[in-house]
Design an enzyme around this catalytic site. Structure first.
Site, PDB file in Angstrom:
ATOM      1  N   TYR A  56       4.104   2.755 -60.942  1.00 28.97           N
ATOM      2  CA  TYR A  56       3.752   1.732 -59.952  1.00 28.97           C
ATOM      3  C   TYR A  56       3.163   0.482 -60.618  1.00 28.97           C
ATOM      4  O   TYR A  56       2.627  -0.386 -59.940  1.00 28.97           O
ATOM      5  CB  TYR A  56       2.739   2.289 -58.944  1.00 28.97           C
ATOM      6  CG  TYR A  56       3.346   3.178 -57.880  1.00 28.97           C
ATOM      7  CD1 TYR A  56       4.019   4.356 -58.224  1.00 28.97           C
ATOM      8  CD2 TYR A  56       3.254   2.854 -56.526  1.00 28.97           C
ATOM      9  CE1 TYR A  56       4.564   5.179 -57.252  1.00 28.97           C
ATOM     10  CE2 TYR A  56       3.804   3.680 -55.551  1.00 28.97           C
ATOM     11  CZ  TYR A  56       4.452   4.831 -55.915  1.00 28.97           C
ATOM     12  OH  TYR A  56       4.993   5.651 -54.953  1.00 28.97           O
ATOM     13  N   LYS A 102       4.263  15.814 -67.196  1.00 27.88           N
ATOM     14  CA  LYS A 102       5.600  16.103 -67.745  1.00 27.88           C
ATOM     15  C   LYS A 102       5.555  15.794 -69.242  1.00 27.88           C
ATOM     16  O   LYS A 102       6.394  15.065 -69.780  1.00 27.88           O
ATOM     17  CB  LYS A 102       6.648  15.250 -67.007  1.00 27.88           C
ATOM     18  CG  LYS A 102       8.079  15.598 -67.289  1.00 27.88           C
ATOM     19  CD  LYS A 102       8.554  16.893 -66.640  1.00 27.88           C
ATOM     20  CE  LYS A 102      10.005  17.170 -66.948  1.00 27.88           C
ATOM     21  NZ  LYS A 102      10.472  18.479 -66.453  1.00 27.88           N
ATOM     22  N   ASP A 139       7.650  19.733 -62.402  1.00 29.23           N
ATOM     23  CA  ASP A 139       8.761  20.435 -61.732  1.00 29.23           C
ATOM     24  C   ASP A 139       8.340  21.832 -61.295  1.00 29.23           C
ATOM     25  O   ASP A 139       8.649  22.282 -60.183  1.00 29.23           O
ATOM     26  CB  ASP A 139      10.019  20.458 -62.627  1.00 29.23           C
ATOM     27  CG  ASP A 139       9.725  20.811 -64.082  1.00 29.23           C
ATOM     28  OD1 ASP A 139       8.546  20.779 -64.492  1.00 29.23           O
ATOM     29  OD2 ASP A 139      10.673  21.121 -64.823  1.00 29.23           O
ATOM     30  N   ASP A 163       2.654  10.832 -55.492  1.00 30.33           N
ATOM     31  CA  ASP A 163       3.344  10.334 -54.298  1.00 30.33           C
ATOM     32  C   ASP A 163       4.325  11.380 -53.784  1.00 30.33           C
ATOM     33  O   ASP A 163       4.322  11.754 -52.603  1.00 30.33           O
ATOM     34  CB  ASP A 163       4.073   9.036 -54.674  1.00 30.33           C
ATOM     35  CG  ASP A 163       4.829   8.414 -53.511  1.00 30.33           C
ATOM     36  OD1 ASP A 163       4.290   8.404 -52.392  1.00 30.33           O
ATOM     37  OD2 ASP A 163       5.956   7.932 -53.725  1.00 30.33           O
ATOM     38  N   ASP A 167       3.918  14.218 -50.403  1.00 30.59           N
ATOM     39  CA  ASP A 167       4.857  14.326 -49.269  1.00 30.59           C
ATOM     40  C   ASP A 167       5.350  15.768 -49.140  1.00 30.59           C
ATOM     41  O   ASP A 167       5.427  16.311 -48.037  1.00 30.59           O
ATOM     42  CB  ASP A 167       6.075  13.406 -49.467  1.00 30.59           C
ATOM     43  CG  ASP A 167       5.868  12.014 -48.870  1.00 30.59           C
ATOM     44  OD1 ASP A 167       4.755  11.465 -48.999  1.00 30.59           O
ATOM     45  OD2 ASP A 167       6.827  11.466 -48.282  1.00 30.59           O
TER      46      ASP A 167
HETATM   47  O1  XYM Z   1       5.099  -1.180 -49.511  1.00 28.74           O
HETATM   48  O2  XYM Z   1       2.041   5.741 -51.161  1.00 28.74           O
HETATM   49  O3  XYM Z   1       6.593   0.235 -48.798  1.00 28.74           O
HETATM   50  O4  XYM Z   1       2.911   5.081 -53.012  1.00 28.74           O
HETATM   51  O5  XYM Z   1       5.172   4.659 -51.823  1.00 28.74           O
HETATM   52  C1  XYM Z   1       3.919   3.703 -50.145  1.00 28.74           C
HETATM   53  C2  XYM Z   1       4.650   1.058 -49.858  1.00 28.74           C
HETATM   54  S1  XYM Z   1       5.299   2.676 -49.595  1.00 28.74           S
HETATM   55  C3  XYM Z   1       5.509  -0.037 -49.341  1.00 28.74           C
HETATM   56  C4  XYM Z   1       2.903   5.136 -51.826  1.00 28.74           C
HETATM   57  C5  XYM Z   1       4.031   4.481 -51.214  1.00 28.74           C
END
Ligand code: XYM
Length: 271
Positions: A56, A102, A139, A163, A167
């Site tokens: 990110y 990893k 993994d 992330d 989920d």
């Molecule tokens: O601007 O929680 O679409 O890392 O991927 C949120 C952010 S989407 C966006 C996260 C994520």
């Protein structure tokens, strides 16, 4: 919270900008079984996700025939997320802390993450504490989050792994509509449901507000340090699910409105 999945000149994700600019370096994502919605009642884990770097970092560019993204791991960010993981483990009395990485494929970046987190955890640990410290490849973790989610306590990991795994794990609290998170720095916190926005249901009054409410409870618990009040809010959500809302086959009745859910939670807050 919803960015386009293609390049837009001058655009940068708002939530990612907030996380970076406000230095909200820890993303706390608890997953706990909820009555009637969860397919098993024994899940109680927290994903502690590094929230400022990794994939990110925003370092992506076209190069030759392709495109390259840089995955940034620093000692400083790894150190402070490791410290946060121990604080969460202690506050919630978990018995296991798992470093997820990893390093077999990314020995420099994830080796640095793993070794830095391990060192700070070992440094913080008192001799009389008897929780387990271990490490797992991402993994394998993904598989075990499906096959044996009840065995986890705190998981600490890098940004994108956190992330994706959060989920996946959110399935066990009953779905994305129920999964809370807290973006947490030393000065500022932002509560944020794990789910994004849902433009397809705007204006229909059917969004599930539980993830947002449970996220607010995290703000109360961790940032304002009022765990008893957080428990009241979380308890109200649990009681609304147990006694008030229509559930069949582990799903809320699809006709349930935002207002119905809110009213049930408010009623249970006061009782
Ligand atoms: O601007 O929680 O679409 O890392 O991927 C949120 C952010 S989407 C966006 C996260 C994520």
């Amino acid at each position: 919270v919803s960015s386009p999945a293609h390049k837009v000149k001058g655009y940068r994700s708002a939530i990612l900008t907030l996380r970076q600019e406000l230095d909200l370096y820890a993303n706390i994502r608890p997953v706990r079984s909820l009555p009637r919605l969860s397919l098993r009642q024994d899940v109680d884990l927290v994903i502690v996700r590094e929230n400022t770097e990794g994939l990110y970092a925003g370092r992506e560019r076209l190069e030759g025939d392709g495109a390259v993204a840089e995955r940034v791991i620093t000692r400083r960010a790894s150190h402070r997320i490791g410290r946060k993981a121990v604080e969460i483990l202690r506050a919630e009395k978990y018995r296991r802390l798992t470093i997820v990485h990893k390093a077999n494929i990314l020995p420099l970046t994830d080796g640095l993450f793993r070794d830095t987190v391990r060192a700070v955890v070992q440094e913080m640990r008192h001799p009389d504490e008897n929780w387990i410290l271990d490490e797992l490849l991402v993994d394998t973790t993904a598989y075990q989050l499906v096959s044996q989610p009840q065995t986890f306590g705190v998981l600490v990991t890098t940004n994108l792994f956190g992330d994706i795994l959060s989920d996946e794990a959110a399935f066990w609290c009953g779905g994305m509509g129920l999964a809370p998170s807290l973006n947490w720095g030393d000065e500022i916190a932002i509560a944020e449901p794990v789910h994004g926005s849902a433009p397809d249901i705007v204006g229909k009054g059917i969004a599930n507000p539980m993830a947002a409410i449970l996220s607010a409870a995290l703000l109360v618990r961790y940032h304002w340090k009022l765990p008893q009040i957080a428990e009241q809010i979380e308890g109200a959500v649990r009681r609304a699910l147990t006694f008030d809302l229509e559930v069949s086959e582990n799903r809320l009745n699809p006709d349930t409105t935002t207002e119905t859910i809110l009213k049930a939670i408010i009623k249970r807050l006061n009782s």
